[in-house]
Design a protein around this motif. Structure first.
Motif, mmCIF file in Angstrom:
data_model
loop_
_atom_site.group_PDB
_atom_site.id
_atom_site.type_symbol
_atom_site.label_atom_id
_atom_site.label_comp_id
_atom_site.label_asym_id
_atom_site.label_seq_id
_atom_site.Cartn_x
_atom_site.Cartn_y
_atom_site.Cartn_z
ATOM 1 N N ASP A 294 0.835 -1.198 0.000
ATOM 2 C CA ASP A 294 0.000 0.000 0.000
ATOM 3 C C ASP A 294 0.873 1.252 0.000
ATOM 4 O O ASP A 294 0.767 2.120 0.864
ATOM 5 C CB ASP A 294 -0.924 -0.009 1.227
ATOM 6 C CG ASP A 294 -2.121 0.917 1.062
ATOM 7 O OD1 ASP A 294 -2.232 1.566 -0.004
ATOM 8 O OD2 ASP A 294 -2.931 1.020 2.004
ATOM 9 N N THR A 295 1.718 1.373 -1.008
ATOM 10 C CA THR A 295 2.683 2.464 -1.035
ATOM 11 C C THR A 295 2.029 3.817 -1.309
ATOM 12 O O THR A 295 2.526 4.850 -0.839
ATOM 13 C CB THR A 295 3.762 2.203 -2.106
ATOM 14 O OG1 THR A 295 3.126 1.821 -3.323
ATOM 15 C CG2 THR A 295 4.709 1.120 -1.660
ATOM 16 N N ASN A 296 0.929 3.845 -2.069
ATOM 17 C CA ASN A 296 0.267 5.117 -2.341
ATOM 18 C C ASN A 296 -0.245 5.757 -1.052
ATOM 19 O O ASN A 296 -0.054 6.956 -0.810
ATOM 20 C CB ASN A 296 -0.888 4.927 -3.332
ATOM 21 C CG ASN A 296 -0.390 4.611 -4.731
ATOM 22 O OD1 ASN A 296 0.706 5.012 -5.127
ATOM 23 N ND2 ASN A 296 -1.185 3.887 -5.495
ATOM 24 N N ARG A 297 -0.891 4.966 -0.225
ATOM 25 C CA ARG A 297 -1.397 5.491 1.057
ATOM 26 C C ARG A 297 -0.237 5.952 1.934
ATOM 27 O O ARG A 297 -0.285 7.036 2.534
ATOM 28 C CB ARG A 297 -2.218 4.426 1.779
ATOM 29 C CG ARG A 297 -2.674 4.869 3.187
ATOM 30 C CD ARG A 297 -3.382 3.750 3.918
ATOM 31 N NE ARG A 297 -2.528 2.592 4.151
ATOM 32 C CZ ARG A 297 -1.642 2.513 5.129
ATOM 33 N NH1 ARG A 297 -1.426 3.532 5.951
ATOM 34 N NH2 ARG A 297 -0.904 1.417 5.279
ATOM 35 N N GLU A 314 8.273 2.567 -12.376
ATOM 36 C CA GLU A 314 8.278 1.207 -12.931
ATOM 37 C C GLU A 314 8.143 0.135 -11.849
ATOM 38 O O GLU A 314 7.900 -1.044 -12.160
ATOM 39 C CB GLU A 314 9.554 0.983 -13.745
ATOM 40 C CG GLU A 314 10.851 1.100 -12.965
ATOM 41 C CD GLU A 314 11.392 2.505 -12.849
ATOM 42 O OE1 GLU A 314 12.636 2.647 -12.874
ATOM 43 O OE2 GLU A 314 10.595 3.454 -12.725
ATOM 44 N N TYR A 315 8.306 0.526 -10.588
ATOM 45 C CA TYR A 315 8.147 -0.410 -9.471
ATOM 46 C C TYR A 315 7.246 0.246 -8.419
ATOM 47 O O TYR A 315 7.728 0.784 -7.420
ATOM 48 C CB TYR A 315 9.511 -0.763 -8.859
ATOM 49 C CG TYR A 315 10.493 -1.363 -9.844
ATOM 50 C CD1 TYR A 315 10.382 -2.704 -10.234
ATOM 51 C CD2 TYR A 315 11.521 -0.602 -10.394
ATOM 52 C CE1 TYR A 315 11.273 -3.254 -11.145
ATOM 53 C CE2 TYR A 315 12.415 -1.146 -11.303
ATOM 54 C CZ TYR A 315 12.287 -2.473 -11.679
ATOM 55 O OH TYR A 315 13.172 -3.013 -12.581
ATOM 56 N N PRO A 316 5.942 0.245 -8.644
ATOM 57 C CA PRO A 316 5.018 1.027 -7.810
ATOM 58 C C PRO A 316 4.951 0.609 -6.348
ATOM 59 O O PRO A 316 4.466 1.376 -5.517
ATOM 60 C CB PRO A 316 3.665 0.834 -8.497
ATOM 61 C CG PRO A 316 3.810 -0.418 -9.314
ATOM 62 C CD PRO A 316 5.238 -0.450 -9.746
ATOM 63 N N ASN A 317 5.420 -0.579 -6.007
ATOM 64 C CA ASN A 317 5.379 -1.018 -4.612
ATOM 65 C C ASN A 317 6.693 -0.795 -3.869
ATOM 66 O O ASN A 317 6.864 -1.264 -2.751
ATOM 67 C CB ASN A 317 4.978 -2.496 -4.522
ATOM 68 C CG ASN A 317 3.533 -2.723 -4.910
ATOM 69 O OD1 ASN A 317 3.250 -3.267 -5.975
ATOM 70 N ND2 ASN A 317 2.623 -2.275 -4.065
ATOM 71 N N TRP A 318 7.600 -0.062 -4.493
ATOM 72 C CA TRP A 318 8.874 0.224 -3.863
ATOM 73 C C TRP A 318 8.902 1.652 -3.328
ATOM 74 O O TRP A 318 8.379 2.579 -3.963
ATOM 75 C CB TRP A 318 10.024 0.107 -4.864
ATOM 76 C CG TRP A 318 10.347 -1.285 -5.309
ATOM 77 C CD1 TRP A 318 9.655 -2.435 -5.055
ATOM 78 C CD2 TRP A 318 11.456 -1.674 -6.138
ATOM 79 N NE1 TRP A 318 10.259 -3.513 -5.647
ATOM 80 C CE2 TRP A 318 11.364 -3.075 -6.328
ATOM 81 C CE3 TRP A 318 12.500 -0.977 -6.728
ATOM 82 C CZ2 TRP A 318 12.292 -3.778 -7.087
ATOM 83 C CZ3 TRP A 318 13.425 -1.674 -7.496
ATOM 84 C CH2 TRP A 318 13.313 -3.075 -7.662
#
Length: 340
Positions: A294-297, A314-318
């Protein structure tokens, strides 16, 4: 058009995006050391004035190169060149090797791919493990970053030597970017017998916390060094930068104390991130890379607390975190991540 890359550290742009956030921002978006070399205290005002008011003196540039060679343990600095940051060499490589094709493992420092996007031969992008068994073609240049940005991966010396030998058979080059090697000194090859088809880059600003100084040190094969000097032209390194680096590179006590502080800070940072639900997937003593579902939150949560971190499209969960400089900053991060 060469595609742009979002880098960390542009705090004015971040503040403009979050005008309602009134706290002083904590920038953890770069891999820079939070411990800035105190050059104003270490260098006499008259020397600073002299270095900044005159054209760069050859004697000062040479002295800076000698200090860097001593720091790295280099015995012969014939093929080493002082530059305005390692980025200066990265930018001109397609001009130095116009007939060559780039082979770039991912993930990697994004500027390597960016500057080759307009070259005559499209770059080959491939996974790191694939590269280890890749069959090189004629006239290719392979880009390694060790420790890697952003995950801290370290290429073994055995692999580096093997790649250089294989590339030499195909008239190829191996570029090794050691921008973060100051905190992984035992893994550096700077002091070793570097093959004559290898380009090695070192960065001053990251470990010494002085990215704005823009200074790098590059080992180039003899045939490329002259070409690079011709492209970069005279006065490519400013005198104030050379003076600051000369002083910093010889300050053994500060260097040792800073390495210790960074090592302790990296351990503390990992503990906080794990407690907040991150999986640690890499890092160095200058940064930590975490995975979260939940990297956006979390990013919005951090921004709301005036803490800026590094995301990767390119790595949205990092999310990559730099090392906080003090216990107060560590506490701000704990509170923002709801870690007790």
């Amino acid at each position: 058009m060469i595609p742009s890359i979002h880098h960390g550290g542009d705090m004015q742009a971040v503040k403009a995006q979050y005008p309602h956030v009134q706290e002083e921002w904590l920038d953890l978006s770069t891999g820079l050391s939070p411990f800035v070399y105190p050059w104003q205290e270490k260098i006499a005002a008259v020397d600073l004035y002299e270095a900044s008011s005159k054209l760069p003196q050859t004697s000062l540039i040479d002295a800076c190169g000698e200090a860097w060679a001593l720091y790295l343990g280099i015995k012969d600095r014939t093929d080493w060149l002082l530059t305005a940051g390692s980025q200066a060499i990265i930018n001109i490589l397609p001009r130095l090797l116009p007939e060559y094709q780039a082979v770039i493992p991912v993930p990697n420092y994004g500027e390597h791919a960016r500057v080759w996007s307009r070259s005559a031969r499209p770059a080959i992008m491939l996974e790191r493990e694939v590269l280890k068994s890749f069959e090189y073609g004629d006239q290719q240049v392979v880009f390694l970053t060790s420790p890697n940005n952003p995950d801290g991966y370290i290429w073994s010396k055995e692999t580096i030597w093997k790649m250089a030998e294989q590339l030499k058979e195909k008239r190829g080059y191996l570029l090794l970017d050691e921008a973060f090697a100051d905190v992984a000194f035992s893994h550096s090859i700077a002091a070793e017998n570097i093959p004559d088809n290898m380009i090695l880059l070192r960065s001053f600003g990251k470990f010494f916390g002085l990215a704005g100084v823009r200074l790098g040190y590059a080992k180039l094969p003899a045939g490329l060094k002259g070409k690079a000097q011709a492209i970069l032209g005279p006065w490519s390194v400013n005198g104030l930068a050379a003076l600051i680096a000369f002083k910093a590179l010889r300050d053994d006590r500060w260097i040792e104390d800073t390495r210790t502080a960074l090592s302790k800070g990296a351990v503390k940072l990992k503990t906080i991130l794990k407690a907040s639900g991150f999986e640690i997937i890499g890092g160095t003593d200058l940064f930590c890379l975490g995975y979260h579902k939940d990297t956006n939150r979390l990013t919005e949560q951090l921004n709301g607390s005036a803490i800026h971190v590094r995301r990767f499209e390119e790595y949205p969960n990092w999310i990559r975190f730099g090392i906080p400089a003090s216990e107060e900053e560590f506490n701000r991060l704990r509170e923002a991540l709801y870690v007790r």
